[in-house]
Motif scaffolding. Structure first.
Motif, PDB file in Angstrom:
ATOM      1  N   LYS A  80      39.427  43.402  27.580  1.00 32.28           N
ATOM      2  CA  LYS A  80      38.310  43.143  28.508  1.00 32.28           C
ATOM      3  C   LYS A  80      38.844  42.708  29.879  1.00 32.28           C
ATOM      4  O   LYS A  80      38.332  43.112  30.917  1.00 32.28           O
ATOM      5  CB  LYS A  80      37.387  42.048  27.956  1.00 32.28           C
ATOM      6  CG  LYS A  80      36.536  42.466  26.797  1.00 32.28           C
ATOM      7  CD  LYS A  80      35.697  41.286  26.327  1.00 32.28           C
ATOM      8  CE  LYS A  80      35.065  41.559  24.987  1.00 32.28           C
ATOM      9  NZ  LYS A  80      34.428  40.347  24.424  1.00 32.28           N
ATOM     10  N   MET A  81      39.875  41.856  29.839  1.00 37.32           N
ATOM     11  CA  MET A  81      40.471  41.385  31.089  1.00 37.32           C
ATOM     12  C   MET A  81      41.010  42.573  31.886  1.00 37.32           C
ATOM     13  O   MET A  81      40.825  42.659  33.097  1.00 37.32           O
ATOM     14  CB  MET A  81      41.612  40.409  30.768  1.00 37.32           C
ATOM     15  CG  MET A  81      41.759  39.322  31.778  1.00 37.32           C
ATOM     16  SD  MET A  81      43.033  38.136  31.340  1.00 37.32           S
ATOM     17  CE  MET A  81      42.558  37.593  29.727  1.00 37.32           C
ATOM     18  N   GLY A  82      41.652  43.494  31.180  1.00 35.99           N
ATOM     19  CA  GLY A  82      42.196  44.683  31.828  1.00 35.99           C
ATOM     20  C   GLY A  82      41.117  45.518  32.490  1.00 35.99           C
ATOM     21  O   GLY A  82      41.314  46.048  33.594  1.00 35.99           O
ATOM     22  N   ILE A  83      39.969  45.618  31.861  1.00 41.36           N
ATOM     23  CA  ILE A  83      38.843  46.379  32.435  1.00 41.36           C
ATOM     24  C   ILE A  83      38.379  45.726  33.735  1.00 41.36           C
ATOM     25  O   ILE A  83      38.191  46.394  34.750  1.00 41.36           O
ATOM     26  CB  ILE A  83      37.685  46.493  31.410  1.00 41.36           C
ATOM     27  CG1 ILE A  83      38.123  47.380  30.238  1.00 41.36           C
ATOM     28  CG2 ILE A  83      36.416  47.030  32.080  1.00 41.36           C
ATOM     29  CD1 ILE A  83      37.202  47.337  29.038  1.00 41.36           C
ATOM     30  N   HIS A  84      38.217  44.399  33.718  1.00 46.30           N
ATOM     31  CA  HIS A  84      37.806  43.676  34.931  1.00 46.30           C
ATOM     32  C   HIS A  84      38.856  43.820  36.030  1.00 46.30           C
ATOM     33  O   HIS A  84      38.527  44.008  37.208  1.00 46.30           O
ATOM     34  CB  HIS A  84      37.564  42.193  34.641  1.00 46.30           C
ATOM     35  CG  HIS A  84      36.412  41.927  33.732  1.00 46.30           C
ATOM     36  ND1 HIS A  84      35.163  42.482  33.920  1.00 46.30           N
ATOM     37  CD2 HIS A  84      36.306  41.161  32.617  1.00 46.30           C
ATOM     38  CE1 HIS A  84      34.349  42.062  32.961  1.00 46.30           C
ATOM     39  NE2 HIS A  84      35.026  41.268  32.166  1.00 46.30           N
ATOM     40  N   LEU A  85      40.117  43.748  35.644  1.00 51.60           N
ATOM     41  CA  LEU A  85      41.201  43.862  36.624  1.00 51.60           C
ATOM     42  C   LEU A  85      41.241  45.266  37.233  1.00 51.60           C
ATOM     43  O   LEU A  85      41.470  45.409  38.431  1.00 51.60           O
ATOM     44  CB  LEU A  85      42.543  43.509  35.992  1.00 51.60           C
ATOM     45  CG  LEU A  85      42.739  42.016  35.748  1.00 51.60           C
ATOM     46  CD1 LEU A  85      43.910  41.765  34.818  1.00 51.60           C
ATOM     47  CD2 LEU A  85      42.916  41.277  37.061  1.00 51.60           C
ATOM     48  N   ASN A  86      41.010  46.281  36.414  1.00 49.93           N
ATOM     49  CA  ASN A  86      40.963  47.650  36.946  1.00 49.93           C
ATOM     50  C   ASN A  86      39.850  47.792  37.979  1.00 49.93           C
ATOM     51  O   ASN A  86      40.032  48.431  39.016  1.00 49.93           O
ATOM     52  CB  ASN A  86      40.760  48.669  35.826  1.00 49.93           C
ATOM     53  CG  ASN A  86      42.021  48.901  35.022  1.00 49.93           C
ATOM     54  OD1 ASN A  86      43.113  48.546  35.449  1.00 49.93           O
ATOM     55  ND2 ASN A  86      41.865  49.487  33.852  1.00 49.93           N
ATOM     56  N   GLN A  87      38.691  47.199  37.703  1.00 48.32           N
ATOM     57  CA  GLN A  87      37.571  47.254  38.662  1.00 48.32           C
ATOM     58  C   GLN A  87      37.944  46.541  39.953  1.00 48.32           C
ATOM     59  O   GLN A  87      37.693  47.046  41.049  1.00 48.32           O
ATOM     60  CB  GLN A  87      36.313  46.619  38.059  1.00 48.32           C
ATOM     61  CG  GLN A  87      35.709  47.424  36.933  1.00 48.32           C
ATOM     62  CD  GLN A  87      34.554  46.686  36.261  1.00 48.32           C
ATOM     63  OE1 GLN A  87      34.490  45.462  36.248  1.00 48.32           O
ATOM     64  NE2 GLN A  87      33.639  47.464  35.700  1.00 48.32           N
ATOM     65  N   LEU A  88      38.547  45.370  39.822  1.00 50.69           N
ATOM     66  CA  LEU A  88      38.930  44.598  41.004  1.00 50.69           C
ATOM     67  C   LEU A  88      40.038  45.304  41.791  1.00 50.69           C
ATOM     68  O   LEU A  88      40.010  45.327  43.020  1.00 50.69           O
ATOM     69  CB  LEU A  88      39.354  43.185  40.605  1.00 50.69           C
ATOM     70  CG  LEU A  88      39.539  42.170  41.709  1.00 50.69           C
ATOM     71  CD1 LEU A  88      38.301  42.055  42.595  1.00 50.69           C
ATOM     72  CD2 LEU A  88      39.876  40.806  41.121  1.00 50.69           C
ATOM     73  N   MET A  89      40.988  45.919  41.078  1.00 52.74           N
ATOM     74  CA  MET A  89      42.046  46.684  41.754  1.00 52.74           C
ATOM     75  C   MET A  89      41.438  47.840  42.543  1.00 52.74           C
ATOM     76  O   MET A  89      41.807  48.068  43.698  1.00 52.74           O
ATOM     77  CB  MET A  89      43.043  47.259  40.735  1.00 52.74           C
ATOM     78  CG  MET A  89      44.143  46.324  40.364  1.00 52.74           C
ATOM     79  SD  MET A  89      45.436  47.146  39.395  1.00 52.74           S
ATOM     80  CE  MET A  89      44.642  47.358  37.827  1.00 52.74           C
ATOM     81  N   GLY A  90      40.530  48.563  41.920  1.00 55.43           N
ATOM     82  CA  GLY A  90      39.918  49.715  42.577  1.00 55.43           C
ATOM     83  C   GLY A  90      39.124  49.330  43.805  1.00 55.43           C
ATOM     84  O   GLY A  90      39.277  49.932  44.875  1.00 55.43           O
ATOM     85  N   SER A  91      38.298  48.312  43.669  1.00 55.25           N
ATOM     86  CA  SER A  91      37.481  47.912  44.816  1.00 55.25           C
ATOM     87  C   SER A  91      38.338  47.286  45.912  1.00 55.25           C
ATOM     88  O   SER A  91      38.078  47.486  47.104  1.00 55.25           O
ATOM     89  CB  SER A  91      36.336  46.987  44.391  1.00 55.25           C
ATOM     90  OG  SER A  91      36.828  45.820  43.772  1.00 55.25           O
ATOM     91  N   SER A  92      39.388  46.566  45.531  1.00 53.67           N
ATOM     92  CA  SER A  92      40.292  45.982  46.531  1.00 53.67           C
ATOM     93  C   SER A  92      41.015  47.094  47.285  1.00 53.67           C
ATOM     94  O   SER A  92      41.167  47.021  48.507  1.00 53.67           O
ATOM     95  CB  SER A  92      41.302  45.045  45.866  1.00 53.67           C
ATOM     96  OG  SER A  92      40.645  43.946  45.275  1.00 53.67           O
ATOM     97  N   SER A  93      41.452  48.116  46.574  1.00 56.64           N
ATOM     98  CA  SER A  93      42.099  49.262  47.222  1.00 56.64           C
ATOM     99  C   SER A  93      41.158  49.940  48.191  1.00 56.64           C
ATOM    100  O   SER A  93      41.557  50.353  49.278  1.00 56.64           O
ATOM    101  CB  SER A  93      42.569  50.278  46.182  1.00 56.64           C
ATOM    102  OG  SER A  93      43.648  49.772  45.448  1.00 56.64           O
ATOM    103  N   SER A  94      39.886  50.055  47.805  1.00 56.37           N
ATOM    104  CA  SER A  94      38.927  50.799  48.630  1.00 56.37           C
ATOM    105  C   SER A  94      38.626  50.117  49.960  1.00 56.37           C
ATOM    106  O   SER A  94      38.240  50.788  50.913  1.00 56.37           O
ATOM    107  CB  SER A  94      37.632  51.066  47.861  1.00 56.37           C
ATOM    108  OG  SER A  94      36.893  49.876  47.705  1.00 56.37           O
TER     109      SER A  94
END
Length: 166
Positions: A80-94
């Motif tokens: 679950k943590m990985g899923i949240h981190l992927n979302q945060l990584m993606g939005s931070s990149s954007s």
């Protein structure tokens, strides 16, 4: 006099942006985001960034909650943590939030290794970088707003009254 104020504020904005790029807080994606802003959407960047901050706050709360209840062998919680981190990584990149994204990558690595201590350290660093980014972009948008207001101010031309003395 007013032009000097607009120029000074533009200079302040450019210096702050240069600092954030030099520190690695932002990357070229932020500049690309700025290029999408025009007269028809003068607040585009601040609106996108505010959405990012709103969504990121939720993701950070979820990460904190997961770490709080985490026991070393709870693989589903790390997932679950990985899923949240992927979302945060993606939005931070954007939005070009380079340092936040980089901390997410390290956090994700600790999560993938089920490393609770590494996750806790990463969350602390993530919260620090996130707050720094938020404060600096808030400062940038305040300067931009002041610059826009200063540029929009128009002083009325004083009309001379006719002299009726004879």
């Amino acid at each position: 006099m007013l032009g000097l104020s607009v120029d000074r504020l533009r200079g302040d904005m450019n210096r702050l942006l240069a600092l954030l790029f030099h520190q690695g807080v932002l990357d070229e994606q932020f500049l690309q985001l700025q290029q999408l802003q025009d007269e028809s959407s003068p607040n585009f960047v601040s609106e996108v960034v505010n959405i990012y901050f709103h969504e990121s706050e939720k993701l950070l709360r979820n990460l904190r909650a997961l770490l709080y209840v985490l026991v070393d062998r709870e693989f589903s919680e790390y997932k679950k943590m990985g899923i949240h981190l992927n979302q945060l990584m993606g939005s931070s990149s954007s939005i070009g939030a380079k340092r936040v994204r980089n901390v997410c990558v390290a956090f994700r690595s600790a999560s993938d290794q089920n490393n609770r201590a590494g996750c806790i350290r990463s969350l602390e660093l993530l919260e620090y970088e996130y707050c720094y980014l938020k404060n600096k972009l808030h400062e940038l948008f305040q300067i931009e707003q002041q610059r826009s207001l200063a540029a929009a101010v128009r002083y009325p031309v004083l009309q001379q009254r006719p002299n009726h003395h004879t």
